[in-house]
Design an enzyme around this catalytic site. Sequence first.
Site, PDB file in Angstrom:
ATOM      1  N   LYS A 184     -44.441  15.002  69.997  1.00  0.00           N
ATOM      2  CA  LYS A 184     -43.972  15.287  68.635  1.00  0.00           C
ATOM      3  C   LYS A 184     -45.121  14.959  67.695  1.00  0.00           C
ATOM      4  O   LYS A 184     -45.361  13.804  67.356  1.00  0.00           O
ATOM      5  CB  LYS A 184     -42.750  14.412  68.322  1.00  0.00           C
ATOM      6  CG  LYS A 184     -41.730  15.004  67.353  1.00  0.00           C
ATOM      7  CD  LYS A 184     -42.243  15.344  65.973  1.00  0.00           C
ATOM      8  CE  LYS A 184     -42.278  14.192  65.005  1.00  0.00           C
ATOM      9  NZ  LYS A 184     -43.026  14.501  63.762  1.00  0.00           N
ATOM     10  N   GLY A 237     -48.460   5.270  64.779  1.00  0.00           N
ATOM     11  CA  GLY A 237     -48.060   5.542  63.401  1.00  0.00           C
ATOM     12  C   GLY A 237     -47.915   4.250  62.627  1.00  0.00           C
ATOM     13  O   GLY A 237     -48.468   3.212  63.008  1.00  0.00           O
ATOM     14  N   THR A 239     -46.343   0.829  60.818  1.00  0.00           N
ATOM     15  CA  THR A 239     -45.604  -0.315  61.376  1.00  0.00           C
ATOM     16  C   THR A 239     -44.104  -0.196  61.122  1.00  0.00           C
ATOM     17  O   THR A 239     -43.288  -0.460  62.017  1.00  0.00           O
ATOM     18  CB  THR A 239     -46.183  -1.618  60.798  1.00  0.00           C
ATOM     19  OG1 THR A 239     -47.510  -1.767  61.330  1.00  0.00           O
ATOM     20  CG2 THR A 239     -45.360  -2.845  61.187  1.00  0.00           C
ATOM     21  N   GLY A 242     -42.757   2.344  63.446  1.00  0.00           N
ATOM     22  CA  GLY A 242     -42.802   1.801  64.810  1.00  0.00           C
ATOM     23  C   GLY A 242     -41.609   0.896  65.097  1.00  0.00           C
ATOM     24  O   GLY A 242     -41.033   0.923  66.182  1.00  0.00           O
ATOM     25  N   GLU A 259     -48.855   1.679  68.753  1.00  0.00           N
ATOM     26  CA  GLU A 259     -50.183   1.646  68.123  1.00  0.00           C
ATOM     27  C   GLU A 259     -49.953   1.809  66.631  1.00  0.00           C
ATOM     28  O   GLU A 259     -49.748   2.919  66.137  1.00  0.00           O
ATOM     29  CB  GLU A 259     -51.053   2.804  68.658  1.00  0.00           C
ATOM     30  CG  GLU A 259     -51.296   2.774  70.158  1.00  0.00           C
ATOM     31  CD  GLU A 259     -52.329   1.743  70.588  1.00  0.00           C
ATOM     32  OE1 GLU A 259     -52.875   1.039  69.704  1.00  0.00           O
ATOM     33  OE2 GLU A 259     -52.584   1.635  71.787  1.00  0.00           O
ATOM     34  N   CYS A 293     -56.439   3.646  61.136  1.00  0.00           N
ATOM     35  CA  CYS A 293     -55.689   2.407  61.356  1.00  0.00           C
ATOM     36  C   CYS A 293     -56.631   1.208  61.361  1.00  0.00           C
ATOM     37  O   CYS A 293     -56.247   0.106  61.020  1.00  0.00           O
ATOM     38  CB  CYS A 293     -54.938   2.497  62.676  1.00  0.00           C
ATOM     39  SG  CYS A 293     -55.983   3.000  64.051  1.00  0.00           S
ATOM     40  N   GLU A 394     -51.211  -2.289  54.017  1.00  0.00           N
ATOM     41  CA  GLU A 394     -52.083  -1.198  54.469  1.00  0.00           C
ATOM     42  C   GLU A 394     -52.012  -0.074  53.433  1.00  0.00           C
ATOM     43  O   GLU A 394     -50.941   0.492  53.199  1.00  0.00           O
ATOM     44  CB  GLU A 394     -51.613  -0.681  55.834  1.00  0.00           C
ATOM     45  CG  GLU A 394     -52.562   0.373  56.390  1.00  0.00           C
ATOM     46  CD  GLU A 394     -52.065   1.007  57.677  1.00  0.00           C
ATOM     47  OE1 GLU A 394     -50.883   1.381  57.744  1.00  0.00           O
ATOM     48  OE2 GLU A 394     -52.876   1.138  58.610  1.00  0.00           O
TER      49      GLU A 394
HETATM   50  P1  NAD Z   1     -45.773   7.587  60.262  1.00  0.00           P
HETATM   51  O1  NAD Z   1     -45.304   6.360  60.915  1.00  0.00           O
HETATM   52  O2  NAD Z   1     -45.134   8.015  58.992  1.00  0.00           O
HETATM   53  O3  NAD Z   1     -45.621   8.855  61.251  1.00  0.00           O
HETATM   54  C1  NAD Z   1     -46.145   8.863  62.548  1.00  0.00           C
HETATM   55  C2  NAD Z   1     -45.316   9.810  63.402  1.00  0.00           C
HETATM   56  O4  NAD Z   1     -43.990   9.285  63.503  1.00  0.00           O
HETATM   57  C3  NAD Z   1     -45.174  11.214  62.832  1.00  0.00           C
HETATM   58  O5  NAD Z   1     -45.164  12.153  63.880  1.00  0.00           O
HETATM   59  C4  NAD Z   1     -43.796  11.168  62.176  1.00  0.00           C
HETATM   60  O6  NAD Z   1     -43.174  12.429  62.098  1.00  0.00           O
HETATM   61  C5  NAD Z   1     -43.053  10.269  63.145  1.00  0.00           C
HETATM   62  N1  NAD Z   1     -41.889   9.594  62.557  1.00  0.00           N
HETATM   63  C6  NAD Z   1     -41.653   9.278  61.262  1.00  0.00           C
HETATM   64  N2  NAD Z   1     -40.451   8.676  61.134  1.00  0.00           N
HETATM   65  C7  NAD Z   1     -39.928   8.590  62.375  1.00  0.00           C
HETATM   66  C8  NAD Z   1     -38.728   8.048  62.912  1.00  0.00           C
HETATM   67  N3  NAD Z   1     -37.796   7.478  62.129  1.00  0.00           N
HETATM   68  N4  NAD Z   1     -38.526   8.129  64.248  1.00  0.00           N
HETATM   69  C9  NAD Z   1     -39.448   8.687  65.058  1.00  0.00           C
HETATM   70  N5  NAD Z   1     -40.607   9.231  64.610  1.00  0.00           N
HETATM   71  C10 NAD Z   1     -40.842   9.167  63.285  1.00  0.00           C
HETATM   72  O7  NAD Z   1     -47.332   7.413  60.102  1.00  0.00           O
HETATM   73  P2  NAD Z   1     -48.348   8.346  59.333  1.00  0.00           P
HETATM   74  O8  NAD Z   1     -48.222   8.107  57.885  1.00  0.00           O
HETATM   75  O9  NAD Z   1     -48.240   9.735  59.863  1.00  0.00           O
HETATM   76  O10 NAD Z   1     -49.737   7.750  59.889  1.00  0.00           O
HETATM   77  C11 NAD Z   1     -50.364   6.663  59.339  1.00  0.00           C
HETATM   78  C12 NAD Z   1     -50.050   5.386  60.076  1.00  0.00           C
HETATM   79  O11 NAD Z   1     -50.426   5.484  61.451  1.00  0.00           O
HETATM   80  C13 NAD Z   1     -50.845   4.220  59.525  1.00  0.00           C
HETATM   81  O12 NAD Z   1     -50.016   3.096  59.412  1.00  0.00           O
HETATM   82  C14 NAD Z   1     -51.921   3.990  60.574  1.00  0.00           C
HETATM   83  O13 NAD Z   1     -52.447   2.694  60.603  1.00  0.00           O
HETATM   84  C15 NAD Z   1     -51.184   4.331  61.834  1.00  0.00           C
HETATM   85  N6  NAD Z   1     -52.107   4.647  62.922  1.00  0.00           N
HETATM   86  C16 NAD Z   1     -52.242   3.737  63.953  1.00  0.00           C
HETATM   87  C17 NAD Z   1     -53.171   3.985  64.970  1.00  0.00           C
HETATM   88  C18 NAD Z   1     -53.374   2.999  66.082  1.00  0.00           C
HETATM   89  O14 NAD Z   1     -53.921   3.403  67.110  1.00  0.00           O
HETATM   90  N7  NAD Z   1     -52.983   1.749  65.947  1.00  0.00           N
HETATM   91  C19 NAD Z   1     -53.926   5.155  64.939  1.00  0.00           C
HETATM   92  C20 NAD Z   1     -53.759   6.039  63.884  1.00  0.00           C
HETATM   93  C21 NAD Z   1     -52.833   5.777  62.878  1.00  0.00           C
END
Ligand code: NAD
Length: 503
Positions: A184, A237, A239, A242, A259, A293, A394
């Site tokens: 996804k 994604g 925190t 997550g 992650e 991240c 963040e």
């Molecule tokens: P996000 O958490 O909003 O979304 C990430 C993914 O999760 C997307 O595909 C989104 O559609 C999905 N999602 C959103 N709500 C959901 C739910 N309730 N249930 C299941 N899936 C859901 O993150 P973002 O804004 O797209 O990305 C930025 C974040 O990702 C930052 O916090 C960044 O630090 C983190 N990130 C972490 C790493 C790592 O390896 N630690 C790498 C890249 C990005």
Amino acid sequence: MSNLLEHARESRYGFFINNQFIDASSRNSLTSINPANGQPWYEISDANEQDIEHAVNAARQALTKPDWADITQTSRGKFLRRIGDLIGEHGERLAEIETRDNGKLIREMQAQMASLPETYYYYAGMADKITGETIPVNKSNVFNFTLREPVGVVGIIVPWNSPLYLLSNALAPSLAVGNTVVIKPAENTSASALEFAALIREAGLPPGVVNVVTGLGETAGEALSRHPGMNKIAFTGGTDTGRKVATNAAANLVPCTMELGGKSPHVVFEDADPERAANGIVAGVFAAGGQTCIAGSRCFLQETIYDHVLKNLGEKAENVIIGDPMNNATQLGPLALKEQMEKVMSYIDIGISDGGVIHSGGKRSIDHGRDRGFYVEPTVFTDVTNDMRIARDEIFGPVVAVMPFKDESDLIDKANDTIYGLAAGIWTQDIDRAMRFAKKIDAGTVWINTYRSASFMSPFGGFKQSGYGKHNGYEGIREFSRLKNVVVDYSGKSQDPFIMKLK
Ligand code: NAD
């Protein structure tokens, strides 16, 4: 531009399930906007529970079909090698799609695509070297061993900042072990995953081994994470998201890798090379518009060199070339989303009202037609204390909070005073000090005299609220496999039926 999106019909995508592009069960769609100019350029389908059910069923069935379950490990490796070759052939196109989706520099996305085949070659080589162990036990005439097996169906949920790169960190080891997957991607950057899925089909993988569903996180992502047919969720994604995904998966006792976000400390000691250190800080927080991240968004400068390094950093920030991410001379493109730009600008306001002082930047960048896109100037804040929100949250943008520190113990306390634990960087010529820092800092990755240096061969993953589990390296194989113990009794004797056989 239309030939970029080879598998969209009239600029709209369906899902990729069982090696076919299929229509969604409803006509609901989402529009992807190019952040460099604010223009829409294609639509994706918004999956509902029925669509997720369809994809998970396809993956479950593929798991036990002989064309995947019974092939040799070496054959799985050959598939991975072929996927790597095809990424190499289509890298330019995939990089351009990602830049038009998330606004990151075309040079950066090209570099990611150029390195991605190596990830698949690495796990291709590993596929037929995944072994269990023979473990002696205190019983005579018993042969005891372990098997490392696929976990089953893996759900891979990824964000927009490095779509194929992050997806591959989970996908390549998953396939090497023999799992099947449902991916996804983020709602604003789904095209590269769908185009990549077509390459997976071209590589010859059987139907159902890799499936891609698109749509909103709160609906499609949520349905995937709570589906009882999953055996593992690899989530990358934010925190807060997550936490929701882990809670949903926990209802079915499905394990996850998480992650998540970060607020990484980036430290300069007085004995560091000032020029290299200032460059490192720029690379750590302004590269990719700070949308990584691992962004080194809390910068700690030793008091004795504070003014000197700050001046250097401010000059570098002011000279960053902002512009179209498709242009090779550009150093900072737009932020990926309008909402992201608004979030970053609101944090700049919060920083000021909490008492921070803007040393450079602090505004949207709107000259030369950039007002149609989502550009923010590289921003350096001083007079920040560790309790301010710009030092704790963040921001995910080109904003760095600069703070002084006195000595090592003062530094460690401040640097570890965060809910996150993803990465940390230190600039010093003193190896003893660097090693002490590496040991005491609560971070999954520590960089010494470098920053934002990653490899698919080395384990990556955070501590504390930056998540758990590791991607990359052999750890990837462990994460996406399960260990089974097999006990063979060749004594020929019957056992006491009422007592557990402990000897
Ligand atoms: P996000 O958490 O909003 O979304 C990430 C993914 O999760 C997307 O595909 C989104 O559609 C999905 N999602 C959103 N709500 C959901 C739910 N309730 N249930 C299941 N899936 C859901 O993150 P973002 O804004 O797209 O990305 C930025 C974040 O990702 C930052 O916090 C960044 O630090 C983190 N990130 C972490 C790493 C790592 O390896 N630690 C790498 C890249 C990005």
